[in-house]
Motif scaffolding. Structure first.
Motif, PDB file in Angstrom:
ATOM      1  N   MET A   1       1.131  -1.312   0.052  1.00  0.00           N
ATOM      2  CA  MET A   1       0.036  -0.117  -0.014  1.00  0.00           C
ATOM      3  C   MET A   1       0.869   1.237   0.241  1.00  0.00           C
ATOM      4  O   MET A   1       1.659   1.567   0.208  1.00  0.00           O
ATOM      5  CB  MET A   1      -1.366  -0.289   1.669  1.00  0.00           C
ATOM      6  N   ARG A   2       0.253   2.117  -0.883  1.00  0.00           N
ATOM      7  CA  ARG A   2       1.241   3.379  -0.836  1.00  0.00           C
ATOM      8  C   ARG A   2       1.585   4.227   0.448  1.00  0.00           C
ATOM      9  O   ARG A   2       0.441   4.300   1.255  1.00  0.00           O
ATOM     10  CB  ARG A   2       0.496   3.929  -2.100  1.00  0.00           C
ATOM     11  N   VAL A   3       1.857   4.943   1.049  1.00  0.00           N
ATOM     12  CA  VAL A   3       2.796   6.074   1.966  1.00  0.00           C
ATOM     13  C   VAL A   3       0.959   6.778   2.078  1.00  0.00           C
ATOM     14  O   VAL A   3       0.678   7.556   0.981  1.00  0.00           O
ATOM     15  CB  VAL A   3       3.702   6.732   1.778  1.00  0.00           C
ATOM     16  N   GLY A   4      -0.122   6.848   2.952  1.00  0.00           N
ATOM     17  CA  GLY A   4      -0.868   7.962   3.000  1.00  0.00           C
ATOM     18  C   GLY A   4      -2.325   7.149   2.315  1.00  0.00           C
ATOM     19  O   GLY A   4      -3.737   7.317   2.269  1.00  0.00           O
ATOM     20  N   ALA A   5      -2.069   6.295   1.815  1.00  0.00           N
ATOM     21  CA  ALA A   5      -3.305   5.269   1.043  1.00  0.00           C
ATOM     22  C   ALA A   5      -4.354   4.274   1.731  1.00  0.00           C
ATOM     23  O   ALA A   5      -3.247   3.178   2.561  1.00  0.00           O
ATOM     24  CB  ALA A   5      -2.722   4.078  -0.138  1.00  0.00           C
ATOM     25  N   GLY A   6      -5.175   4.975   2.689  1.00  0.00           N
ATOM     26  CA  GLY A   6      -5.927   4.133   3.193  1.00  0.00           C
ATOM     27  C   GLY A   6      -5.287   5.071   5.251  1.00  0.00           C
ATOM     28  O   GLY A   6      -6.061   4.489   5.724  1.00  0.00           O
ATOM     29  N   ARG A   7      -4.943   5.900   5.074  1.00  0.00           N
ATOM     30  CA  ARG A   7      -4.451   6.563   6.657  1.00  0.00           C
ATOM     31  C   ARG A   7      -4.569   7.711   6.268  1.00  0.00           C
ATOM     32  O   ARG A   7      -5.026   8.495   5.519  1.00  0.00           O
ATOM     33  CB  ARG A   7      -2.624   6.245   6.322  1.00  0.00           C
ATOM     34  N   SER A   8      -5.153   8.311   7.811  1.00  0.00           N
ATOM     35  CA  SER A   8      -4.937   9.621   8.091  1.00  0.00           C
ATOM     36  C   SER A   8      -4.175  10.399   8.287  1.00  0.00           C
ATOM     37  O   SER A   8      -2.868   9.913   7.447  1.00  0.00           O
ATOM     38  CB  SER A   8      -6.042   9.619   8.746  1.00  0.00           C
ATOM     39  N   SER A   9      -4.701  12.133   8.074  1.00  0.00           N
ATOM     40  CA  SER A   9      -3.609  12.983   7.379  1.00  0.00           C
ATOM     41  C   SER A   9      -2.092  13.470   9.105  1.00  0.00           C
ATOM     42  O   SER A   9      -1.416  13.481   8.740  1.00  0.00           O
ATOM     43  CB  SER A   9      -3.862  14.065   8.120  1.00  0.00           C
ATOM     44  N   CYS A  10      -2.642  12.232   9.978  1.00  0.00           N
ATOM     45  CA  CYS A  10      -2.266  11.750  11.434  1.00  0.00           C
ATOM     46  C   CYS A  10      -1.025  11.253  11.218  1.00  0.00           C
ATOM     47  O   CYS A  10       0.037  11.023  12.363  1.00  0.00           O
ATOM     48  CB  CYS A  10      -2.590  11.750  12.407  1.00  0.00           C
ATOM     49  N   GLY A  11      -1.114   9.796   9.869  1.00  0.00           N
ATOM     50  CA  GLY A  11      -0.004   8.874   9.692  1.00  0.00           C
ATOM     51  C   GLY A  11      -0.196   7.970  10.253  1.00  0.00           C
ATOM     52  O   GLY A  11       0.509   6.999  10.546  1.00  0.00           O
ATOM     53  N   TRP A  13      -2.889   4.359  10.927  1.00  0.00           N
ATOM     54  CA  TRP A  13      -3.569   3.582   9.902  1.00  0.00           C
ATOM     55  C   TRP A  13      -5.362   3.578  10.586  1.00  0.00           C
ATOM     56  O   TRP A  13      -5.630   3.826  11.347  1.00  0.00           O
ATOM     57  CB  TRP A  13      -3.693   2.080  10.065  1.00  0.00           C
ATOM     58  N   SER A  14      -6.747   3.668   9.687  1.00  0.00           N
ATOM     59  CA  SER A  14      -7.805   3.721  10.047  1.00  0.00           C
ATOM     60  C   SER A  14      -8.032   1.796  10.239  1.00  0.00           C
ATOM     61  O   SER A  14      -7.486   0.992   9.856  1.00  0.00           O
ATOM     62  CB  SER A  14      -8.533   3.620   9.339  1.00  0.00           C
ATOM     63  N   GLY A  15      -9.125   0.949  11.232  1.00  0.00           N
ATOM     64  CA  GLY A  15      -8.992   0.055  11.533  1.00  0.00           C
ATOM     65  C   GLY A  15      -9.704  -1.258  10.366  1.00  0.00           C
ATOM     66  O   GLY A  15      -8.623  -2.471  10.227  1.00  0.00           O
ATOM     67  N   ASP A  16     -10.376  -0.529   9.763  1.00  0.00           N
ATOM     68  CA  ASP A  16     -10.563  -0.854   7.833  1.00  0.00           C
ATOM     69  C   ASP A  16      -9.266  -0.669   7.184  1.00  0.00           C
ATOM     70  O   ASP A  16      -9.373  -1.944   6.317  1.00  0.00           O
ATOM     71  CB  ASP A  16     -12.071   0.196   7.285  1.00  0.00           C
ATOM     72  N   ALA A  17      -8.296   0.312   7.059  1.00  0.00           N
ATOM     73  CA  ALA A  17      -7.638   0.493   6.273  1.00  0.00           C
ATOM     74  C   ALA A  17      -6.781  -0.546   5.943  1.00  0.00           C
ATOM     75  O   ALA A  17      -6.263  -1.607   5.269  1.00  0.00           O
ATOM     76  CB  ALA A  17      -6.795   1.178   5.545  1.00  0.00           C
ATOM     77  N   ALA A  18      -6.064  -1.033   7.751  1.00  0.00           N
ATOM     78  CA  ALA A  18      -5.338  -1.960   8.181  1.00  0.00           C
ATOM     79  C   ALA A  18      -6.289  -3.385   7.707  1.00  0.00           C
ATOM     80  O   ALA A  18      -5.323  -4.347   7.677  1.00  0.00           O
ATOM     81  CB  ALA A  18      -5.407  -2.352   9.475  1.00  0.00           C
ATOM     82  N   LYS A  19      -7.281  -3.596   8.044  1.00  0.00           N
ATOM     83  CA  LYS A  19      -7.734  -4.965   8.292  1.00  0.00           C
ATOM     84  C   LYS A  19      -7.997  -4.897   6.609  1.00  0.00           C
ATOM     85  O   LYS A  19      -7.089  -6.163   6.224  1.00  0.00           O
ATOM     86  CB  LYS A  19      -9.236  -5.342   8.550  1.00  0.00           C
ATOM     87  N   ARG A  20      -7.959  -3.669   5.394  1.00  0.00           N
ATOM     88  CA  ARG A  20      -7.990  -4.185   3.630  1.00  0.00           C
ATOM     89  C   ARG A  20      -6.136  -4.672   3.569  1.00  0.00           C
ATOM     90  O   ARG A  20      -6.477  -5.308   2.817  1.00  0.00           O
ATOM     91  CB  ARG A  20      -8.316  -3.359   3.142  1.00  0.00           C
ATOM     92  N   ALA A  21      -5.431  -3.852   4.597  1.00  0.00           N
ATOM     93  CA  ALA A  21      -4.370  -4.500   4.269  1.00  0.00           C
ATOM     94  C   ALA A  21      -3.366  -6.241   4.223  1.00  0.00           C
ATOM     95  O   ALA A  21      -2.606  -6.284   4.001  1.00  0.00           O
ATOM     96  CB  ALA A  21      -2.819  -3.778   4.661  1.00  0.00           C
ATOM     97  N   ALA A  22      -4.227  -6.427   5.620  1.00  0.00           N
ATOM     98  CA  ALA A  22      -4.011  -7.540   6.258  1.00  0.00           C
ATOM     99  C   ALA A  22      -4.811  -8.412   5.403  1.00  0.00           C
ATOM    100  O   ALA A  22      -4.572  -9.672   5.597  1.00  0.00           O
ATOM    101  CB  ALA A  22      -4.640  -7.585   7.622  1.00  0.00           C
ATOM    102  N   GLY A  23      -6.126  -8.056   4.527  1.00  0.00           N
ATOM    103  CA  GLY A  23      -6.689  -9.636   3.657  1.00  0.00           C
ATOM    104  C   GLY A  23      -8.164  -9.610   4.851  1.00  0.00           C
ATOM    105  O   GLY A  23      -8.535 -10.602   3.792  1.00  0.00           O
ATOM    106  N   TRP A  24      -8.224  -8.706   5.848  1.00  0.00           N
ATOM    107  CA  TRP A  24      -9.507  -9.597   5.830  1.00  0.00           C
ATOM    108  C   TRP A  24     -10.440  -8.906   5.873  1.00  0.00           C
ATOM    109  O   TRP A  24     -10.527  -7.586   4.557  1.00  0.00           O
ATOM    110  CB  TRP A  24      -9.034  -8.633   7.691  1.00  0.00           C
ATOM    111  N   SER A  25     -11.797  -9.248   6.021  1.00  0.00           N
ATOM    112  CA  SER A  25     -12.803  -7.947   5.832  1.00  0.00           C
ATOM    113  C   SER A  25     -13.061  -7.188   6.823  1.00  0.00           C
ATOM    114  O   SER A  25     -12.998  -6.686   7.763  1.00  0.00           O
ATOM    115  CB  SER A  25     -13.729  -8.844   6.079  1.00  0.00           C
TER     116      SER A  25
END
Length: 84
Positions: A1-11, A13-25
């Motif tokens: 995942m690219r830097v900032g993709a699925g992440r907030s401006s604070c650097g 991860w959102s819970g959903d972005a982390a789950k997507r990156a890990a392959g979870w629902s």
């Protein structure tokens, strides 16, 4: 995942972005694929699937009366008669 993709401006991860990156629902599906997968997960229980199908395909009474007013609609099709 690219830097900032699925992440907030604070650097962070959102819970959903982390789950997507890990392959979870994710908890909140966004894409069509995620939504379909969420429906499949819920419909794995036969009772839930039956209730959902009834809720989705229920015909409003006004429409039902209009359909029954059409003569061919009152006679069962051969497919329905054979399965009964």
């Amino acid at each position: 995942m690219r830097v900032g993709a699925g992440r907030s401006s604070c650097g962070r991860w959102s819970g959903d972005a982390a789950k997507r990156a890990a392959g979870w629902s994710p908890a909140t599906p966004v894409t069509v694929e995620e939504k379909v997968e969420a429906i499949r997960d819920l419909a794995a229980d036969e009772t839930v699937a039956a209730l959902a199908a009834c809720d989705l395909w229920i015909i409003p009474p006004r429409v039902g009366r209009m359909i029954l007013a059409i003569p061919p609609a009152r006679t069962p099709s051969p497919m329905i008669a054979a399965s009964a």
